[in-house]
Enzyme design. Structure first.
Site, PDB file in Angstrom:
ATOM      1  CB  THR A 199      41.450  39.030  44.289  1.00 26.76           C
ATOM      2  OG1 THR A 199      40.730  37.903  43.821  1.00 26.76           O
ATOM      3  CG2 THR A 199      42.592  39.305  43.336  1.00 26.76           C
ATOM      4  CB  VAL A 228      41.545  30.161  34.883  1.00 25.47           C
ATOM      5  CG1 VAL A 228      42.340  31.447  34.776  1.00 25.47           C
ATOM      6  CG2 VAL A 228      42.483  28.961  34.974  1.00 25.47           C
ATOM      7  N   GLY A 229      40.050  32.363  37.025  1.00 22.04           N
ATOM      8  CA  GLY A 229      39.295  33.613  37.106  1.00 22.04           C
ATOM      9  C   GLY A 229      39.944  34.720  36.300  1.00 22.04           C
ATOM     10  CG  ASP A 230      39.080  38.649  37.670  1.00 18.41           C
ATOM     11  OD1 ASP A 230      39.077  37.711  38.494  1.00 18.41           O
ATOM     12  OD2 ASP A 230      38.974  39.836  38.007  1.00 18.41           O
ATOM     13  CB  THR A 250      39.061  42.304  43.989  1.00 19.50           C
ATOM     14  OG1 THR A 250      38.341  43.454  44.450  1.00 19.50           O
ATOM     15  CG2 THR A 250      40.551  42.576  44.106  1.00 19.50           C
ATOM     16  N   GLY A 253      35.138  37.052  39.137  1.00 13.99           N
ATOM     17  CA  GLY A 253      36.051  37.024  38.004  1.00 13.99           C
ATOM     18  C   GLY A 253      35.370  36.796  36.672  1.00 13.99           C
TER      19      GLY A 253
HETATM   20  N1  GLY Z   1      38.554  37.889  41.098  1.00 14.72           N
HETATM   21  C1  GLY Z   1      39.053  36.670  41.559  1.00 14.72           C
HETATM   22  C2  GLY Z   1      38.436  35.512  40.915  1.00 14.72           C
HETATM   23  O1  GLY Z   1      37.289  35.555  40.496  1.00 14.72           O
HETATM   24  O2  GLY Z   1      39.090  34.484  40.820  1.00 14.72           O
END
Ligand code: GLY
Length: 345
Positions: A199, A228-230, A250, A253
């Site tokens: 990320t 959907v991630g963080d 990063t 997530g």
């Molecule tokens: N940190 C990016 C994700 O997990 O989508």
């Protein structure tokens, strides 16, 4: 007493009290804001060396920190070689690239985000539009795409040949029981392939002490479609408080979502911790929340990586990760990549 009268007397009491209160601010803070930065500064994940340089230059040119952050991440979103972000990002399990991003602006206290956005290579720009052109914070999937089209974003195929080949090889290696034939063991991914959660986050504080941040990603490689991630979640992959600073993340997530990572880092800075200590303490909480065996190594430590990045309003930069890692930063000494603090050496 009628409800109307009761409300009227309440409002009267509030009005009377407000004549006694200091005129400058309608609210009082239990924590005083930090002294402001003297120079524009930016922090980013390791892949953001060029991004922090661009972001600092844009702030020197007078752009708000949130715009500087979005312009900073743009070359990485456009780079087909970075398979963790934008164009060239690794696709979901169906071979479709789904992008997530959010922005947050300290001066206005507003944020914008898009999740599971297909066919638009600069989701951070779309997130900025969500913040500025709607009364919403987060648009997802088809609705986010329609909004992007409405604002003139051009649709294109984001799946590069490099990313497509990695996806095909992942699919073929998934199981010995299915009808896909395993590629040769010495295929491009090798035997020890680790699914990517790369990320980019850029956090900015300008010469006025104003704060902004942006995070953008293609998310977990080969994710379940719609995951959907963080990164697009305010308070998880990115958070800004104009009185204290900005933080982003990063890495895995799901772990960051479960501890509201970026918000936690900013709150720790508001409590007086340095940016690096705030990142480390948030990581300790994240480890505390990681309980199920499938997420732990044999020694009991998390079986994944998470990085936090932070800048406080004074312009002090910090970064920490579960395991040794690096981050990019730019201040009056220029752009460079430095070691992050590691919770586990
Ligand atoms: N940190 C990016 C994700 O997990 O989508």
């Amino acid at each position: 007493m009628s409800e109307t009268l009761s409300r009227r007397s309440f409002l009267g009491a509030v009005a009377a009290a407000s004549t006694l209160a200091p005129a400058a601010s309608p609210v009082s803070f239990h924590v005083p804001p930090l002294r402001r930065a003297q120079h524009p500064v930016a922090v980013s994940s390791r892949n953001g060396l060029k991004s922090v340089e661009i972001a600092v230059q844009k702030m020197k040119d007078g752009l708000p920190p949130v715009d500087a952050a979005v312009l900073g991440v743009e070359p990485v979103e456009n780079d087909p070689e970075d398979t963790s972000v934008g164009y060239g990002g690794l696709p979901n399990a169906d071979g479709e690239v789904e992008l997530d991003s959010c922005v947050m602006d300290g001066r206005s206290g507003l944020a914008g985000a898009v999740a599971a956005l297909k066919n638009i290579k600069n989701p951070a720009q779309v997130a900025l539009k969500v913040m500025r052109r709607t009364d919403h914070v987060l648009l997802v999937a088809e609705g986010a795409l329609r909004f992007a089209r409405m604002h003139g974003f051009v649709e294109e195929n984001l799946l590069t040949e490099k990313a497509r080949k990695e996806w095909v090889e992942w699919r073929e290696r998934l199981s010995k029981e299915d009808d896909w034939v395993d590629p040769q063991e010495n295929g491009p991914m090798g035997k020890e392939y680790v699914r990517q959660t790369g990320t980019i986050h850029v956090g900015c504080v300008d010469q006025n002490g104003d704060v902004g941040g942006c995070t953008t990603t293609s998310g977990l490689a080969f994710k379940v479609p719609g995951r959907v991630g963080d990164s697009p979640l305010i308070g998880c992959g990115n958070y800004v408080d104009n009185d204290f600073g900005v933080a982003g993340s990063t890495g895995r997530g799901e772990a960051v979502i479960l501890c509201n990572g970026a918000h936690r880092v900013v709150r720790y800075m508001a409590d007086g911790r340095t940016p690096t200590d705030a990142c480390l303490d948030a990581l300790k909480d994240l480890v505390r929340f990681t309980k199920v065996k499938r997420l732990l190594r044999a020694d009991g430590k998390p079986d994944f990586q998470v990085n936090f990045y932070a800048v406080n309003k004074r312009g002090e930069i910090g970064g920490a990760a579960l395991y040794p890692s690096k981050h990019a930063r730019c201040d009056e000494d220029g752009p460079r990549v430095v070691d992050s603090a590691a919770l586990f050496g």
